[in-house]
Design a protein around this motif. Structure first.
Motif, short mmCIF file in Angstrom:
data_model
loop_
_atom_site.label_atom_id
_atom_site.label_comp_id
_atom_site.label_asym_id
_atom_site.label_seq_id
_atom_site.Cartn_x
_atom_site.Cartn_y
_atom_site.Cartn_z
N GLN A 107 7.35 0.34 11.60
CA GLN A 107 6.28 0.92 10.78
C GLN A 107 6.87 1.51 9.52
O GLN A 107 8.00 1.99 9.52
N SER A 108 6.08 1.47 8.44
CA SER A 108 6.47 2.12 7.19
C SER A 108 5.20 2.62 6.51
O SER A 108 4.18 1.95 6.54
N THR A 109 5.29 3.80 5.90
CA THR A 109 4.15 4.36 5.19
C THR A 109 4.57 4.75 3.78
O THR A 109 5.62 5.35 3.58
N VAL A 110 3.73 4.38 2.82
CA VAL A 110 3.93 4.75 1.42
C VAL A 110 2.78 5.67 1.04
O VAL A 110 1.61 5.33 1.24
N ARG A 111 3.13 6.84 0.49
CA ARG A 111 2.10 7.76 0.03
C ARG A 111 2.08 7.73 -1.49
O ARG A 111 3.11 7.86 -2.15
N ASN A 112 0.89 7.56 -2.03
CA ASN A 112 0.67 7.59 -3.47
C ASN A 112 -0.19 8.79 -3.80
O ASN A 112 -0.65 9.50 -2.91
N SER A 113 -0.44 9.04 -5.07
CA SER A 113 -1.20 10.23 -5.46
C SER A 113 -2.64 10.19 -4.95
O SER A 113 -3.25 11.23 -4.78
N ALA A 114 -3.19 9.01 -4.69
CA ALA A 114 -4.58 8.93 -4.25
C ALA A 114 -4.75 8.23 -2.91
O ALA A 114 -5.85 7.84 -2.55
N GLY A 115 -3.67 8.04 -2.15
CA GLY A 115 -3.85 7.41 -0.85
C GLY A 115 -2.56 6.90 -0.24
O GLY A 115 -1.46 7.22 -0.70
N TYR A 116 -2.72 6.10 0.81
CA TYR A 116 -1.61 5.62 1.62
C TYR A 116 -1.71 4.12 1.87
O TYR A 116 -2.81 3.56 1.90
N LEU A 117 -0.57 3.52 2.12
CA LEU A 117 -0.49 2.19 2.68
C LEU A 117 0.50 2.29 3.83
O LEU A 117 1.66 2.67 3.63
N SER A 118 0.04 1.98 5.03
CA SER A 118 0.91 1.94 6.20
C SER A 118 0.99 0.52 6.70
O SER A 118 -0.03 -0.17 6.79
N VAL A 119 2.19 0.08 7.02
CA VAL A 119 2.42 -1.27 7.52
C VAL A 119 3.04 -1.16 8.91
O VAL A 119 4.01 -0.43 9.10
N TYR A 120 2.46 -1.90 9.86
CA TYR A 120 2.90 -1.88 11.25
C TYR A 120 3.27 -3.29 11.69
O TYR A 120 2.55 -4.24 11.37
N ALA A 121 4.35 -3.43 12.42
CA ALA A 121 4.72 -4.72 12.99
C ALA A 121 3.74 -5.04 14.11
O ALA A 121 3.46 -4.19 14.97
N VAL A 122 3.20 -6.24 14.08
CA VAL A 122 2.33 -6.70 15.16
C VAL A 122 3.16 -7.52 16.15
O VAL A 122 3.14 -7.26 17.34
N ASN A 123 3.85 -8.51 15.63
CA ASN A 123 4.78 -9.34 16.41
C ASN A 123 5.74 -9.96 15.41
O ASN A 123 5.79 -9.52 14.26
N GLY A 124 6.46 -10.98 15.80
CA GLY A 124 7.41 -11.61 14.89
C GLY A 124 6.76 -12.41 13.78
O GLY A 124 7.44 -12.86 12.86
N GLN A 125 5.44 -12.59 13.83
CA GLN A 125 4.73 -13.39 12.85
C GLN A 125 3.78 -12.60 11.97
O GLN A 125 3.45 -13.06 10.89
N ALA A 126 3.31 -11.45 12.43
CA ALA A 126 2.22 -10.78 11.73
C ALA A 126 2.47 -9.29 11.53
O ALA A 126 3.22 -8.66 12.27
N LEU A 127 1.79 -8.78 10.50
CA LEU A 127 1.86 -7.37 10.13
C LEU A 127 0.46 -6.83 9.95
O LEU A 127 -0.43 -7.53 9.47
N LEU A 128 0.26 -5.58 10.31
CA LEU A 128 -1.00 -4.88 10.08
C LEU A 128 -0.78 -3.90 8.94
O LEU A 128 0.09 -3.03 9.03
N ALA A 129 -1.54 -4.06 7.86
CA ALA A 129 -1.48 -3.13 6.73
C ALA A 129 -2.78 -2.33 6.72
O ALA A 129 -3.87 -2.91 6.80
N VAL A 130 -2.66 -1.02 6.65
CA VAL A 130 -3.82 -0.13 6.65
C VAL A 130 -3.81 0.67 5.37
O VAL A 130 -2.82 1.33 5.04
N VAL A 131 -4.93 0.63 4.65
CA VAL A 131 -5.08 1.36 3.40
C VAL A 131 -5.95 2.59 3.68
O VAL A 131 -7.00 2.48 4.32
N GLY A 132 -5.49 3.75 3.22
CA GLY A 132 -6.24 4.97 3.44
C GLY A 132 -6.33 5.82 2.20
O GLY A 132 -5.48 5.76 1.31
N GLU A 133 -7.40 6.62 2.15
CA GLU A 133 -7.57 7.59 1.07
C GLU A 133 -6.56 8.71 1.24
O GLU A 133 -5.94 8.84 2.30
N ASP A 134 -6.44 9.55 0.24
CA ASP A 134 -5.50 10.67 0.31
C ASP A 134 -5.83 11.62 1.46
O ASP A 134 -4.95 12.24 2.02
#
Length: 159
Positions: A107-134
């Motif tokens: 997993q990795s999370t990036v915080r920006n001034s107005a929100g977040y992007l978090s990326v999670y490993a699903v398996n060896g082929q796919a990733l889940l990216a979640v966009v959130g407000e601040d």
């Protein structure tokens, strides 16, 4: 002129040993465009995550190759770009894990001034990216998203 002080000699350049890091893994076949995927069940998981965590504005399921598989982003968003960014995040995280001997990317999370992007490993082929407000509760997101990633991995078995 070689840029050295008169009388000084150049030090030999250090050459990085080619075996200091394991070779990168080959990417698995892309899931993008696979019409036999259970899209209804996948999109239900993405939508439920968005409902469970106030402040989540959308989710992207992308391949580790950067190609979009599916998404629940609102109109006007760029899910193809987010899939590519998630893959870039994964690549950087994977190299950090290899370099530090800390294992596989999770997993990795990036915080920006107005929100977040978090990326999670699903398996060896796919990733889940979640966009959130601040205002998204990141701790709550980190509690729920790994379970969603596991369920997505189960849905993708055999593809």
């Amino acid at each position: 002129m070689n840029g050295l002080v008169p009388g000084a000699t150049a030090l030999p350049r250090r050459v990085r040993q080619p075996d200091s890091l394991p070779p990168p893994e080959r990417l698995p076949p892309s899931l993008a465009g696979n019409r036999s995927l259970p899209y209804a069940a996948i999109n239900t998981e993405l939508a439920e995550l968005r409902l469970q965590i106030p402040g989540v504005t959308g989710c992207v399921l992308g391949g580790v190759d950067g190609l979009l598989i599916t998404h629940t982003m609102p109109n006007g968003a760029h899910p193809d770009d987010l899939a590519a960014l998630a893959a870039s995040t994964f690549g950087l995280g994977r190299q950090i894990g290899l370099s530090l001997g800390q294992g596989a990317f999770q997993q990795s999370t990036v915080r920006n001034s107005a929100g977040y992007l978090s990326v999670y490993a699903v398996n060896g082929q796919a990733l889940l990216a979640v966009v959130g407000e601040d205002a998204v509760n990141v701790a709550r997101l980190h509690l729920h998203a790994p379970g969603v990633a596991e369920r997505l991995a189960d849905l993708l078995v055999g593809f």
